[in-house]
Write a protein that holds these residues in place. Structure first.
Motif, short mmCIF file in Angstrom:
data_model
loop_
_atom_site.label_atom_id
_atom_site.label_comp_id
_atom_site.label_asym_id
_atom_site.label_seq_id
_atom_site.Cartn_x
_atom_site.Cartn_y
_atom_site.Cartn_z
N SER A 159 -15.17 -8.79 2.38
CA SER A 159 -15.64 -8.01 1.24
C SER A 159 -17.01 -8.52 0.83
N MET A 196 -8.21 -7.78 -0.65
CA MET A 196 -7.69 -6.62 0.07
C MET A 196 -6.60 -6.95 1.07
N LYS A 222 -13.91 -1.69 -9.59
CA LYS A 222 -13.23 -2.19 -10.79
C LYS A 222 -13.24 -3.71 -10.82
N ASN A 223 -13.02 -4.31 -9.66
CA ASN A 223 -12.88 -5.75 -9.62
C ASN A 223 -13.51 -6.29 -8.34
N SER A 231 -10.80 5.30 -0.70
CA SER A 231 -10.57 5.05 -2.12
C SER A 231 -10.39 3.56 -2.41
N VAL A 232 -10.24 2.77 -1.36
CA VAL A 232 -10.14 1.34 -1.58
C VAL A 232 -11.43 0.80 -2.20
N SER A 291 2.60 3.67 -3.75
CA SER A 291 2.20 4.85 -4.50
C SER A 291 2.85 6.11 -3.92
N PHE A 318 -11.62 -8.42 -5.91
CA PHE A 318 -10.41 -7.81 -5.36
C PHE A 318 -10.06 -8.37 -3.97
N ARG A 368 0.80 -1.22 0.00
CA ARG A 368 0.00 0.00 0.00
C ARG A 368 0.83 1.27 0.00
N LEU A 396 -3.10 -5.37 0.97
CA LEU A 396 -3.04 -3.94 1.27
C LEU A 396 -2.94 -3.68 2.77
N LYS A 432 -12.87 1.89 -4.68
CA LYS A 432 -12.71 1.91 -6.12
C LYS A 432 -12.16 0.59 -6.65
N CYS A 433 -11.27 -0.02 -5.85
CA CYS A 433 -10.71 -1.30 -6.26
C CYS A 433 -11.82 -2.33 -6.41
#
Ligand code: GTP
Ligand code: MG
Lengths: 206, 545
Positions: B120, B221, B215-216, B208-209, A72, B219, A69, B224, B211-212
């Protein structure tokens, strides 16, 4: 008094999580090692005075987090680096394969003036584990990669046993110094990074 | 601070008096957001084949389909929960045949009193308090099935009761949080704890996670959150010792007014130079705190930030710079935190929006450190740590004149006098054992030291749970606002007093006299007023929500 540029050298340590970046730095700066894993959050920052050819320098070492993480986060840390150390674990193929990503990511984010000749140093760490029997990346393979990327100096270390750590950092300091002198000539606009000590009167951009 | 008096007549008119704890039933009940009520259903321990007996009884009703499915889900839920509670209900235990190879099948795992999960919306485990996330994949899938089933019906699950267990759900976009608990904490408290866990996740990753997942949906996590286990486990641990987790207020380290001012002044200088928040902390207590113009720091954000810093060992070894998100300030963006420990307990956090500010913040820290050393703040902090805060034994008598100082009644701690004066067997006057005072205007609370009657960790945890229950009942909108509450059970007398300005929670010896206890609460309020300069951070910019 010699110019700042020559006394302060910024070094970034990159590599996958758990390869031993923090351990290498601690071995080098504090001569300590711990078996316990404490994930670095963001970036840690240590300094060390080094002597090289009769002159004193301050190495400013940025130990970054290898956790995904934080990847970035580059620009904040990489910019203005004088040397970048890429670390992998000789017992983990994946950490070796990722060196390429780390190198490229660094070059994109740090955007050095002369990427072809930017000084990197590669370290293969944890050679002590299992007397070397669990090793999966051979020295030959590592050296071949280093050679293909413009002859990057290569060291094999054990942060645990303190093997070769001092030598690796001597080389890091030497290369950082070289780059510092060159950058002073070619790239004055990066000079303000890393020396806000002297700039306080004029204020900081934040 | 209110000048109102707390007296027995007031208590008699408006309070709730409870002389014994109310036991919750052992039924299975569903509570849904759409309808606030609980539907009690008899537990049917014999119904092993799901969609069996339960389903057939409702087959004749109009909503038969949904009833059957709900029973099915409920049954599956029960199976899992019963597996967890194998130790206490043999009658309804169904062997965990579907999960033989998993960690949720191990007895130690099931015996845990309180589980927390993050998963999730595709059923992938993200975090589990106990056991390996990946080995609990089957269990996560079950939880996910339950949640999405009920969500599809236009409703969302909040609470399931099954025997001794409560299962609380919290849905945050693509992320589900679940607590399974046999601790008898109120639903509101458990939900608040899930909210904090979600907040802690945001501190690390921002929203903003999401958004992952857009998209998918598949995903994963967990990578992360690599290396963050201790952050979550330390937060969960704090649910049982840190009252800030349910009071939504922060607490200050007791310090002389001048000392705190000195720290505040130098932080203010820094804040004026482009730092968003500057906070000097000692463990989880605030020494001083300054926000840039108009920026305000929510107490929950402070709690999560302090937990983040204190539970990450790596911050202690050197100065650090890390992205952090303050969910109440802005859940979508990272700020950057410069973190530096001055000693083992005292640390500085400087927050900025600028990812390039490290060197500036480092300079700020050097300036701050010089001032702190010059004005002896750091040594005062250490002394305060040794002295502790408000000791109930030191509660001054009510007719009290002249300015009071914290600890003025305490002879030096090495003096034998101390032990003579303080009666450690009975705590403070009228059997006062402990209190917490929360100032609503300041968003701050102060908690007394524990008297010797509540000296073990277990006793302290039990008291906090009791306070928590009290807090939840005082803030239960359904019943309407209470002003006071008096509770007596075999462990304590608990008194709670809520006004517009403050809330007071006090614990007494179970044999304490009610009238005396009430008088004592008035004395506590007076005492706090007398020493508010030292226990609260006053006159700083308001930390409104
Ligand atoms: N045997 C052995 N173990 C090592 C060596 N170097 C590091 N370790 C261990 O490997 C683990 C990870 O080391 P760290 O230095 O924390 O790894 P890191 O690269 O800083 O990891 P991140 O902070 O997550 O990026 C720790 O448990 C260390 O004790 C080594 O040379 N030999
Ligand atoms: Mg590290």
């Amino acid at each position: 008094m010699p110019s700042r540029r020559r006394t302060l050298l910024k070094v970034i340590i990159l590599g996958d999580s758990g390869v031993g970046k923090t351990s290498l730095m601690n071995q080098y700066v504090n001569k300590k090692f711990s078996n316990q894993y404490k994930a670095t959050i963001g970036a840690d920052f240590l300094t060390k005075e080094v002597q090289f050819e009769d002159r004193l320098f301050t190495l400013q070492i940025w130990d970054t987090a290898g956790q995904e993480r934080f990847q970035s986060l580059g620009v904040a840390f990489y910019r203005g680096a004088d040397c970048c150390v890429l670390v992998y674990d000789v017992n983990s193929m994946k950490s070796f394969e990722n060196l390429n990503n780390w190198r490229e990511e660094f070059l994109i984010q740090a955007n050095p003036s002369d990427p072809e000749n930017f000084p990197f140093v590669v370290i293969g760490n944890k050679i002590d584990i299992d007397g070397g029997n669990s090793r999966v990346v051979s020295e030959k393979k590592a050296r071949a990669w280093c050679a293909s990327k413009g002859n990057i100096p290569y060291y094999e270390t054990s942060a645990k046993e303190g093997i070769n750590v001092e030598e690796a950092f001597q080389c890091i300091a030497k290369n950082a110094l070289k780059s510092g002198e060159e950058e002073e000539l070619y790239l004055p606009d990066t000079i303000d990074v890393g020396n806000s000590n002297q700039q306080r009167a004029t204020g900081c951009e934040c | 601070m209110s000048s109102s008096q707390f007296d027995e007549s007031v208590v008699r008119e408006t309070d709730v008096e409870v002389e014994a704890p109310v036991e919750s039933g052992s039924d299975v009940a569903w509570e849904r957001t759409g309808s606030e009520h609980e539907i009690d259903q008899p537990s049917s321990p014999s119904s092993s084949g799901y969609a069996g007996e339960g389903g057939s009884t409702s087959a004749t009703s109009a909503s038969s389909l949904i009833e059957i499915q709900r029973d099915e889900i409920e049954e599956q839920m029960r199976i899992h929960i019963d597996e967890i509670s194998i130790s206490d209900s043999n009658a309804s235990w169904i062997p965990g045949k579907r999960h033989q190879d998993e960690d949720d099948a191990s007895i130690s795992w099931r015996k845990r009193k309180k589980h927390f999960f993050i998963l999730s919306n595709s059923g992938k485990p993200i975090y589990s308090r106990y056991g390996d996330e990946h080995k609990l994949a089957g269990f996560s899938a079950t939880l996910q099935a339950i949640i999405s089933f009920v969500e599809n019906g236009g409703d969302s699950v909040k609470l399931v009761r099954a025997g001794k267990h409560q299962v609380v759900f919290l849905v945050k976009g693509p992320i589900y949080l679940v607590c399974i608990s046999s601790t008898e904490e109120p639903y509101e408290s458990l939900k608040g704890q899930l909210e904090l866990i979600y907040g802690q996740m945001l501190v690390i990753l921002t929203r903003s996670v999401n958004k992952c997942f857009e998209k998918n949906p598949k995903f994963d996590m967990t990578p992360l959150l690599g290396g963050t286990d201790t952050i979550f486990s330390s937060l969960i641990h704090s649910f049982s010792w840190n009252p800030a987790t349910f009071l939504h207020a922060y607490t200050c380290l007791p310090l002389s007014y001048a000392t705190r001012q000195a720290a505040g002044a130098v932080l203010q200088d820094i804040a004026d130079s482009g730092v968003l928040f500057a906070t000097l902390m000692c463990r989880h207590k605030v020494i001083s705190l300054v926000g840039a113009q108009k920026a305000s720091l929510h107490p929950d954000d402070m709690l999560l930030l302090a937990n983040f810093v204190m539970s990450s060992e790596s911050f202690r070894t050197s100065e650090s710079f890390s992205p952090v998100c303050l969910p109440r300030y802005n859940p979508s963006a990272f700020l950057y935190a410069y973190i530096h420990y001055f000693d083992a307990d005292t640390y500085l956090m400087l927050l900025t929006t600028n990812s390039d500010a490290f060197y500036h913040l480092k300079d700020c820290r050097i300036r701050i450190e010089m001032v702190l050393l010059k004005s002896n703040v750091l040594s005062e902090v250490q002394r305060s740590l040794l002295d502790g805060g408000m000791h109930v034994e030191d509660l001054p008598p009510i007719p009290h004149s002249g300015p009071s100082h914290l600890g003025q009644h305490i002879p030096p701690s090495d003096s034998p006098e101390r032990f003579k004066e303080a009666n450690h067997d009975t705590g403070g006057p009228a059997g006062l054992w402990h209190f917490i005072y929360r100032s609503i205007y300041l968003d701050q609370y102060v908690s007394s030291e524990f008297s010797s009657s509540i000296s073990t960790r277990q006793q302290q945890k039990r008291l906090y749970r009791a306070y928590q229950k009290l807090f939840a009942s005082m803030h239960d909108k359904g019943i309407g606002p209470h002003k006071t509450q008096f509770r007596r059970d075999e462990n304590y007398v608990l008194l709670c007093w809520v006004t517009q300005d403050f809330e007071l929670y006090a614990a007494f010896d179970p044999l304490a006299d009610k009238a005396l206890a009430i008088k004592t609460c008035n004395r506590v309020c007076q005492w706090i007023k007398d020493v508010e300069n030292e226990i609260f951070l006053l006159g700083a910019s308001p930390f409104s929500w």
